[in-house]
Scaffold this active site. Structure first.
Site, PDB file in Angstrom:
ATOM      1  N   CYS A   1     209.036  24.734  47.090  1.00 53.69           N
ATOM      2  CA  CYS A   1     208.006  25.461  45.971  1.00 53.69           C
ATOM      3  C   CYS A   1     206.763  24.597  45.871  1.00 53.69           C
ATOM      4  CB  CYS A   1     208.655  26.032  44.669  1.00 53.69           C
ATOM      5  SG  CYS A   1     209.714  24.734  43.856  1.00 53.69           S
ATOM      6  N   SER A   2     206.764  24.057  44.893  1.00 50.81           N
ATOM      7  CA  SER A   2     205.439  23.465  44.627  1.00 50.81           C
ATOM      8  C   SER A   2     205.351  22.213  43.498  1.00 50.81           C
ATOM      9  CB  SER A   2     204.346  24.453  44.128  1.00 50.81           C
ATOM     10  OG  SER A   2     204.842  25.190  42.942  1.00 50.81           O
ATOM     11  N   CYS A   3     206.605  21.611  43.824  1.00 53.29           N
ATOM     12  CA  CYS A   3     206.892  20.358  42.676  1.00 53.29           C
ATOM     13  C   CYS A   3     205.692  19.507  43.006  1.00 53.29           C
ATOM     14  CB  CYS A   3     208.215  19.857  42.723  1.00 53.29           C
ATOM     15  SG  CYS A   3     209.564  21.018  42.707  1.00 53.29           S
TER      16      CYS A   3
ATOM     17  N   CYS B   1     205.868  19.765  48.566  1.00 52.04           N
ATOM     18  CA  CYS B   1     207.472  20.342  48.134  1.00 52.04           C
ATOM     19  C   CYS B   1     207.621  21.591  48.998  1.00 52.04           C
ATOM     20  CB  CYS B   1     207.273  20.675  46.716  1.00 52.04           C
ATOM     21  SG  CYS B   1     208.475  21.776  46.373  1.00 52.04           S
TER      22      CYS B   1
END
Lengths: 221, 132
Positions: free
Chosen positions: A121-123, A118
């Site tokens: 962000c950090s999906c 991602c």
């Protein structure tokens, strides 16, 4: 590390601070402030918070994804369903929850290796993989996997055959990907549970491959 | 220009090579990370924001931290998360920045008035805590 201080975050609170009392870091104070306000205003229930935490610490994790992959390896009908509608196929196994609302399964083949990231962000597909490891959330991973996926694989000790191309899938708040690694040789006739032991978290992110039966035996999985 | 960009990309690549990748790590490294995480889920469930709005806010905080010099190696992740959560809460007027600051100070006073090892409770120092 008992406290997680950011640079320069905690300077003032030490001044004149008596060591007979208790100490909370700047960050801990902010979290407590927020939580007490949200409880007061009826936005959150502390017991619901405990339940969320317990779920993500103990129930949700890569063993869920491993079950999905092992079933896809064994059952052609399930694999087809996973290809067509991963969200429904995964939900059917009971892996329902936040960040799994729209899933896409990407299958590794001798021609194509898939990796997920991602970049914003950090999906991450929580219901099948749990919460992401620290490196997945790091800027160096997010930048490097896009520029140099072969280099990232080398960092993980993985080399692919020359003819295999790499495709990197960028997750979004709406779509989450799950890599279905290739089934290792020498596993014909294995049960779902036996196969699931070969499916590592990294193999479902694409920074690793499924373990061979020998590797699994060596690592005691 | 090209040269410095190349250097940066190489440094990033080297940084990633050095990061630990093996082994298991705790889901949350400290209790506050878990609380911040869970509060976000609870507010999302309440309908305060959509997950897309959350992802947008979080990525904005991550970009701001990077611009301020954070190498952003994943260990500062929940600090970005907390800032995004605070911004979300004040943005939706659940409370104000000054309300949060007053409450933070109240917790600090409470902590200092609590003998080490005892549970810290708001108002322990005897000062009334007004609603935020």
């Amino acid at each position: 590390m008992a406290h997680d201080h950011g640079p320069g975050q905690d300077g003032e609170s030490h001044a004149g601070h008596s060591h007979e009392g208790s100490h909370l870091s700047e960050t801990e104070l902010r979290v407590r402030a927020l939580e007490s306000i949200l409880i007061e205003k009826g936005y959150v229930d502390p017991q619901a918070l405990d339940r969320f935490i317990e779920t993500y610490e103990t129930k949700v994790g890569p063993h869920n994804g491993a079950h999905v992959v092992a079933k896809a390896w064994r059952e052609p009908d399930f694999r087809d369903w996973l290809r067509r509608d991963a969200t429904a196929a995964i939900h059917a196994l009971g892996y329902i929850g936040r960040q799994g609302e729209h899933m896409v399964a990407v299958e590794n083949t001798p021609e194509q290796h898939n990796m997920i990231v991602c970049t914003l962000c950090s999906c991450y597909p929580w219901p099948v993989l749990g919460l992401p490891p620290v490196w997945y959330k790091s800027a160096p991973y997010r930048a490097k996997v896009v520029r140099d996926p072969h280099g990232v694989l080398a960092d993980f000790g993985v080399t692919l055959p020359e003819k295999t191309r790499i495709r990197v899938w960028d997750s979004t708040a709406e779509v989450r990907y799950l890599v279905v690694p290739m089934r290792p040789a020498g596993t014909e006739g294995w049960s779902e549970q036996e196969l699931a032991r070969l499916v590592t978290r990294d193999s479902m992110i694409g920074t690793g491959l499924a373990l061979s039966p020998q590797q699994a035996a060596e690592t005691g999985r | 220009m090209t040269r410095s960009e190349t250097t940066t990309a190489e440094q990033v690549a080297a940084l990633f090579s050095q990061m630990p990748k093996k082994g298991t790590e705790p889901v949350f490294r400290e209790p506050w990370e878990a609380r911040a995480f869970a509060m976000t889920l609870a507010l999302h469930e309440k309908g305060l924001f959509t997950w897309s709005q959350w992802a947008e806010m979080l990525s904005a905080e991550i970009r701001a931290a990077q611009a301020a010099g954070d190498p952003d190696c994943g260990d500062s992740y929940y600090r970005h998360w907390l800032r995004a959560l605070e911004a979300m809460v004040t943005g939706h007027k659940v409370t104000s920045a000054s309300g949060m600051e007053a409450r933070r100070l109240a917790w600090q006073r409470a902590a200092e008035a609590t003998p080490h090892g005892e549970p810290i409770e708001l108002g322990r120092d005897g000062t009334p805590v007004p609603p935020a």
